[in-house]
Design a protein around this motif. Structure first.
Motif, mmCIF file in Angstrom:
data_model
loop_
_atom_site.group_PDB
_atom_site.id
_atom_site.type_symbol
_atom_site.label_atom_id
_atom_site.label_comp_id
_atom_site.label_asym_id
_atom_site.label_seq_id
_atom_site.Cartn_x
_atom_site.Cartn_y
_atom_site.Cartn_z
ATOM 1 N N TYR A 98 29.377 76.482 18.249
ATOM 2 C CA TYR A 98 29.727 75.847 16.975
ATOM 3 C C TYR A 98 29.822 74.328 17.135
ATOM 4 C CZ TYR A 98 32.934 74.031 13.422
ATOM 5 O OH TYR A 98 33.544 73.259 12.443
ATOM 6 N N ALA A 99 30.499 73.888 18.211
ATOM 7 C CA ALA A 99 30.678 72.448 18.448
ATOM 8 C C ALA A 99 29.331 71.764 18.669
ATOM 9 C CB ALA A 99 31.586 72.228 19.658
ATOM 10 N N ALA A 100 28.410 72.459 19.363
ATOM 11 C CA ALA A 100 27.083 71.880 19.593
ATOM 12 C C ALA A 100 26.349 71.704 18.271
ATOM 13 C CB ALA A 100 26.285 72.784 20.527
ATOM 14 N N ASP A 101 26.523 72.661 17.370
ATOM 15 C CA ASP A 101 25.845 72.603 16.079
ATOM 16 C C ASP A 101 26.417 71.499 15.192
ATOM 17 O OD1 ASP A 101 24.059 73.501 14.032
ATOM 18 O OD2 ASP A 101 25.705 74.578 13.101
ATOM 19 N N ARG A 102 27.737 71.298 15.285
ATOM 20 C CA ARG A 102 28.383 70.329 14.382
ATOM 21 C C ARG A 102 28.595 68.954 15.014
ATOM 22 N NH1 ARG A 102 33.790 71.431 10.675
ATOM 23 N NH2 ARG A 102 33.743 69.411 9.596
ATOM 24 N N TYR A 103 28.883 68.925 16.326
ATOM 25 C CA TYR A 103 29.213 67.650 16.969
ATOM 26 C C TYR A 103 28.240 67.253 18.088
ATOM 27 C CZ TYR A 103 33.651 68.672 14.631
ATOM 28 O OH TYR A 103 34.605 68.973 13.689
ATOM 29 N N GLY A 104 27.305 68.098 18.394
ATOM 30 C CA GLY A 104 26.355 67.793 19.470
ATOM 31 C C GLY A 104 26.724 68.452 20.774
ATOM 32 N N THR A 105 28.039 68.523 21.046
ATOM 33 C CA THR A 105 28.547 69.177 22.258
ATOM 34 C C THR A 105 30.068 69.239 22.164
ATOM 35 O OG1 THR A 105 28.816 68.997 24.672
ATOM 36 C CG2 THR A 105 28.482 66.947 23.448
ATOM 37 N N ILE A 106 30.634 70.210 22.873
ATOM 38 C CA ILE A 106 32.102 70.325 22.904
ATOM 39 C C ILE A 106 32.743 69.094 23.536
ATOM 40 C CG2 ILE A 106 32.150 71.472 25.158
ATOM 41 C CD1 ILE A 106 34.403 72.335 22.156
ATOM 42 N N ASP A 107 31.970 68.350 24.326
ATOM 43 C CA ASP A 107 32.491 67.152 24.980
ATOM 44 C C ASP A 107 32.837 66.061 23.957
ATOM 45 O OD1 ASP A 107 31.965 68.545 27.263
ATOM 46 O OD2 ASP A 107 30.279 67.296 27.918
ATOM 47 N N ASN A 108 32.235 66.151 22.765
ATOM 48 C CA ASN A 108 32.496 65.140 21.744
ATOM 49 C C ASN A 108 33.693 65.498 20.876
ATOM 50 O OD1 ASN A 108 30.209 63.724 22.569
ATOM 51 N ND2 ASN A 108 28.859 64.772 21.113
ATOM 52 N N VAL A 109 34.315 66.640 21.137
ATOM 53 C CA VAL A 109 35.472 67.067 20.349
ATOM 54 C C VAL A 109 36.735 66.599 21.069
ATOM 55 C CG1 VAL A 109 36.721 69.012 19.395
ATOM 56 C CG2 VAL A 109 34.216 69.053 19.471
ATOM 57 N N ASN A 110 37.541 65.806 20.347
ATOM 58 C CA ASN A 110 38.761 65.286 20.947
ATOM 59 C C ASN A 110 40.000 65.562 20.091
ATOM 60 O OD1 ASN A 110 37.597 63.851 23.296
ATOM 61 N ND2 ASN A 110 36.547 62.671 21.683
ATOM 62 N N SER A 111 39.822 66.371 19.051
ATOM 63 C CA SER A 111 40.949 66.727 18.186
ATOM 64 C C SER A 111 40.601 68.006 17.480
ATOM 65 C CB SER A 111 41.206 65.599 17.159
ATOM 66 O OG SER A 111 40.050 65.435 16.350
ATOM 67 N N ALA A 112 41.437 68.409 16.518
ATOM 68 C CA ALA A 112 41.166 69.643 15.805
ATOM 69 C C ALA A 112 39.755 69.586 15.204
ATOM 70 C CB ALA A 112 42.213 69.828 14.714
ATOM 71 N N TYR A 113 39.069 70.660 15.254
ATOM 72 C CA TYR A 113 37.665 70.674 14.800
ATOM 73 C C TYR A 113 37.376 71.852 13.895
ATOM 74 C CZ TYR A 113 37.114 74.084 18.587
ATOM 75 O OH TYR A 113 37.251 75.169 19.416
#
Length: 229
Positions: free
Chosen positions: A214-229
């Motif tokens: 999901y994170a890859a689809d919305r943010y490019g990668t989970i590495d770019n998630v730094n808060s609630a997503y």
């Protein structure tokens, strides 16, 4: 002398000899009938011997015919036996080749399974093992993410507890509480679930892989998630 032929069949030597004998005896019989009546007893004796000679010739011809037929039957039987033996040998060879092919295929499948098992590592049943197993699956599926990116989000979302559940936020109020290591709601888990992992929000590996997908689809990668997503 030219050979005597019947339509579609050539006479055998035995038949030719028989015909020659019959012809000779016939000539002798004819000669005996031409002997004048006054020739005496010798003429009568010769005439009387003709039927006996004919009987012997007929018997000889019949015997030769039987022998010829028997020889022909034996030749046919021998040829049939030879053909049957050749057919059996061919069938045996085909069966052997098929059995060898199946055995080879089974050996290759077993070897492939052994290689696949050897390439699949065994992961520990803890947070470190869950993240590493998730990364192993993500690599095969082409889903980006790093150990550090997953670990930091897990610790923020659930403190590493795979049974964590959020019962107070807006999702919970809407009846779809966030669950698991990366706090995924059911609709998101269902949409981004990766086949080959358990269809269970609380399963740590399935939860991580779905969340990273999901994170890859919305943010490019989970590495770019730094808060609630």
């Amino acid at each position: 002398m030219s050979e005597i032929n019947t339509p579609g069949r050539r006479l055998t030597k035995a038949h030719k000899r028989s015909f020659a004998t019959v012809a000779a005896l016939g000539a002798a019989a004819l000669a005996a009938t031409l002997v004048p009546g006054g020739a005496g007893n010798s003429g009568q004796a010769e005439a009387a011997a003709v039927p006996a000679a004919w009987t012997r010739v007929a018997g000889a011809v019949q015997a030769e015919t039987v022998q010829a037929n028997l020889a022909a039957q034996q030749a046919v039987a021998a040829k049939a036996a030879q053909q049957a033996a050749a057919a059996k040998a061919k069938a045996d060879a085909a069966a052997k080749a098929e059995a060898e092919a199946k055995a080879k295929k089974a050996r290759e499948a077993k070897a492939a399974a052994s290689r696949a098992a050897a390439r699949t590592p065994v992961f520990a049943n803890n947070l470190d093992g869950w993240i590493k197993e998730a990364l192993f699956i993500m690599k095969k599926e082409g889903i980006p993410g790093t150990y550090h990116g997953i670990h930091k989000n897990v610790m923020r979302e659930s403190s590493g507890n795979p049974l964590a559940i959020n019962n107070w936020d807006i999702n919970a109020k809407n009846g779809v509480p966030s669950k698991g290591l990366l706090q995924v709601i059911y609709p998101t888990f269902k949409a981004y679930h990766v086949p080959g992992t358990k269809f269970d929000q609380y399963d740590p590996v399935a939860n991580i892989v779905a969340a990273c997908n999901y994170a890859a689809d919305r943010y490019g990668t989970i590495d770019n998630v730094n808060s609630a997503y």
